[in-house]
Design an enzyme around this catalytic site. Sequence first.
Site, PDB file in Angstrom:
ATOM      1  N   HIS A 118       1.522   5.244  -2.174  1.00 21.24           N
ATOM      2  CA  HIS A 118       1.059   6.253  -3.132  1.00 21.24           C
ATOM      3  C   HIS A 118       2.289   6.957  -3.675  1.00 21.24           C
ATOM      4  O   HIS A 118       2.874   7.807  -2.996  1.00 21.24           O
ATOM      5  CB  HIS A 118       0.153   7.270  -2.444  1.00 21.24           C
TER       6      HIS A 118
ATOM      7  N   ASP B 139       0.871   2.425   3.775  1.00 18.95           N
ATOM      8  CA  ASP B 139       0.044   3.539   3.295  1.00 18.95           C
ATOM      9  C   ASP B 139       0.911   4.796   3.140  1.00 18.95           C
ATOM     10  O   ASP B 139       0.536   5.884   3.563  1.00 18.95           O
ATOM     11  CB  ASP B 139      -1.162   3.800   4.207  1.00 18.95           C
TER      12      ASP B 139
ATOM     13  N   HIS C 204       2.966  14.097   1.337  1.00 17.02           N
ATOM     14  CA  HIS C 204       2.561  15.453   0.947  1.00 17.02           C
ATOM     15  C   HIS C 204       3.719  16.357   1.359  1.00 17.02           C
ATOM     16  O   HIS C 204       4.447  16.034   2.303  1.00 17.02           O
ATOM     17  CB  HIS C 204       1.291  15.881   1.677  1.00 17.02           C
TER      18      HIS C 204
ATOM     19  N   ASN D 216      -5.153   6.545  -6.834  1.00 14.46           N
ATOM     20  CA  ASN D 216      -5.670   7.917  -6.683  1.00 14.46           C
ATOM     21  C   ASN D 216      -4.663   8.955  -7.162  1.00 14.46           C
ATOM     22  O   ASN D 216      -4.340   9.903  -6.457  1.00 14.46           O
ATOM     23  CB  ASN D 216      -6.090   8.182  -5.227  1.00 14.46           C
TER      24      ASN D 216
ATOM     25  N   HIS E 113     -10.622   0.996   0.993  1.00 11.88           N
ATOM     26  CA  HIS E 113     -10.558   2.043   2.019  1.00 11.88           C
ATOM     27  C   HIS E 113     -11.935   2.056   2.662  1.00 11.88           C
ATOM     28  O   HIS E 113     -12.902   2.530   2.068  1.00 11.88           O
ATOM     29  CB  HIS E 113     -10.220   3.401   1.398  1.00 11.88           C
TER      30      HIS E 113
ATOM     31  N   HIS F 229       0.842  -1.214   0.000  1.00  9.10           N
ATOM     32  CA  HIS F 229       0.000   0.000   0.000  1.00  9.10           C
ATOM     33  C   HIS F 229       0.867   1.250   0.000  1.00  9.10           C
ATOM     34  O   HIS F 229       1.297   1.718   1.043  1.00  9.10           O
ATOM     35  CB  HIS F 229      -0.912  -0.036   1.241  1.00  9.10           C
TER      36      HIS F 229
HETATM   37  C1  NCD Z   1      -3.984   8.780   1.214  1.00 10.51           C
HETATM   38  C2  NCD Z   1      -3.365   9.707   0.178  1.00 10.51           C
HETATM   39  O1  NCD Z   1      -2.949  10.824   0.519  1.00 10.51           O
HETATM   40  O2  NCD Z   1      -3.308   9.313  -1.000  1.00 10.51           O
HETATM   41  N1  NCD Z   1      -4.213   9.553   2.398  1.00 10.51           N
HETATM   42  C3  NCD Z   1      -4.377   9.076   3.645  1.00 10.51           C
HETATM   43  O3  NCD Z   1      -4.701   9.873   4.530  1.00 10.51           O
HETATM   44  N2  NCD Z   1      -4.197   7.816   3.935  1.00 10.51           N
HETATM   45  C4  NCD Z   1      -5.229   8.168   0.701  1.00 10.51           C
HETATM   46  C5  NCD Z   1      -5.716   6.996   1.514  1.00 10.51           C
HETATM   47  O4  NCD Z   1      -5.073   5.954   1.564  1.00 10.51           O
HETATM   48  O5  NCD Z   1      -6.785   7.088   2.112  1.00 10.51           O
HETATM   49 ZN    ZN Z   2      -3.601   4.856   0.991  1.00  8.01          ZN
HETATM   50 ZN    ZN Z   3      -7.041   4.768   2.388  1.00  7.08          ZN
END
Ligand code: NCD
Ligand code: ZN
Ligand code: ZN
Length: 432
Positions: free
Chosen positions: A60, A291, A295, A92, A176, A58
């Site tokens: 991003h 996860d 940012h 996403n 999610h 997981h």
């Molecule tokens: C994730 C993201 O910023 O892409 N943010 C988060 O708070 N976990 C999206 C997600 O996994 O819900």
């Molecule tokens: Zn996520």
């Molecule tokens: Zn999530």
Amino acid sequence: MSSMDVVVKGKCYVEGRLYDRCIGVVDGRIAAIGANIDGERVYDFGGKLILPSAVDAHVHMRDPGATHKEDFATGSLAALHGGVTCVMDMPNTDPPTTTVAALREKANIAAAKSYSDFGLFAGVAQGCDPAALSAGVIGFKMYMAGTTGNLHVPSLESIRNELAEVASTGKVLAVHAENEALRGKGAEKSLGDHLRNRPNECETSAIRKLNNLAVPGLKTHVCHVSAKESLRFVSKSKERTFEVTPHHLLLDQDSKLSTYGKVNPPLRNRRDRQALFNALKEDLFTIVASDHAPHTIEEKEEDFDFAPCGMPGVETIVPLMLQLVRDRHISIQTFVRVLCERPAELFGLNKGRLCLYRDADIMIVDLMKSTEIKADRLHSRCAWTPYEGMSGIFPKAVFLRGEIMIEDGAWIGERAGRNVVESQRKPVEAEA
Ligand code: NCD
Ligand code: ZN
Ligand code: ZN
Ligand code: ZN
């Protein structure tokens, strides 16, 4: 036997136990495990641990669309430094990975930039075509509530057809699980306010709904379980699997993180955290995943209400969990199960285990070598970590398919990241 390309020596984790062994590698795969093996290049790590490196199911990587936060190069290098040799990227992004064209675009970007192996998720949205996406994805992802990106589905009923199609692909549906209807929309000034807007029941009711959803053959994987009440619905089976993150295990709303601790689902109370921790020890969770949701500092410095949700974690997941092994909070067996064996198994990857014919994805670990986690030693483009100052055990060396990539905190390899979908095991046919 013909000579090995590469031999790695040390205390090897094989079938749940540690032995002084050599691992022989031919063409990137483990070709022999034995007491004495010769090869062209021999790496002798003495008494140090030789473990399978981790699969982070997981992450991003923000590529394409938000590469000021991260891209496949920075994110996958961060992964390798932290002992993660395979990452699975969420849909996403911008454009969202919900069409074959967007999936192809992302696969090309990742193949050109990634230092670690990678797999890609496609997002499930109304009208999407899971059958067409299936060949290129490691799994599907569904958002039941709003979070970063705009992929949340209106209701489970509204996408029943799409979910039935996902089921017939045999691939896992990662979810999610938060209930959009139970989300508060009040102004937020603190982590406490963020938690009030996404209370425990917001998650628990979504998991309950998902468990009650009857779509034959659908394999659901609940991402980032965070509420103690949700544990009642956590049970492992072939159809239902569950994930927990390091931040929900190690941080809570009292951690003095302000916007940097803003994440979905939210950091909760100490009691939730302890309940998750006990569940991990009791082997209730299928996997641990980061996860990793970077940012920038600039974005996180906005007013609480506007700061985006998510925190980085792909480089710290292994160090933090190894520290828990060292401190005897979890066993090394639990570590290898939830970070290596099970994520590989769940997604049908030829990884996660030191045994014959598996990819030689290996990390060398010295459990006596804790270091302080510091953002300026990490590699994510976002340049901060919620774990600043905490202790972690970073791998001494990392091998991807038999090639050394990291040694003593430095990248010394050649970029070789591959899309693992090409070697993903075919899902077992759903029973008629
Ligand atoms: C994730 C993201 O910023 O892409 N943010 C988060 O708070 N976990 C999206 C997600 O996994 O819900
Ligand atoms: Zn996520
Ligand atoms: Zn999530
Ligand atoms: Zn401790």
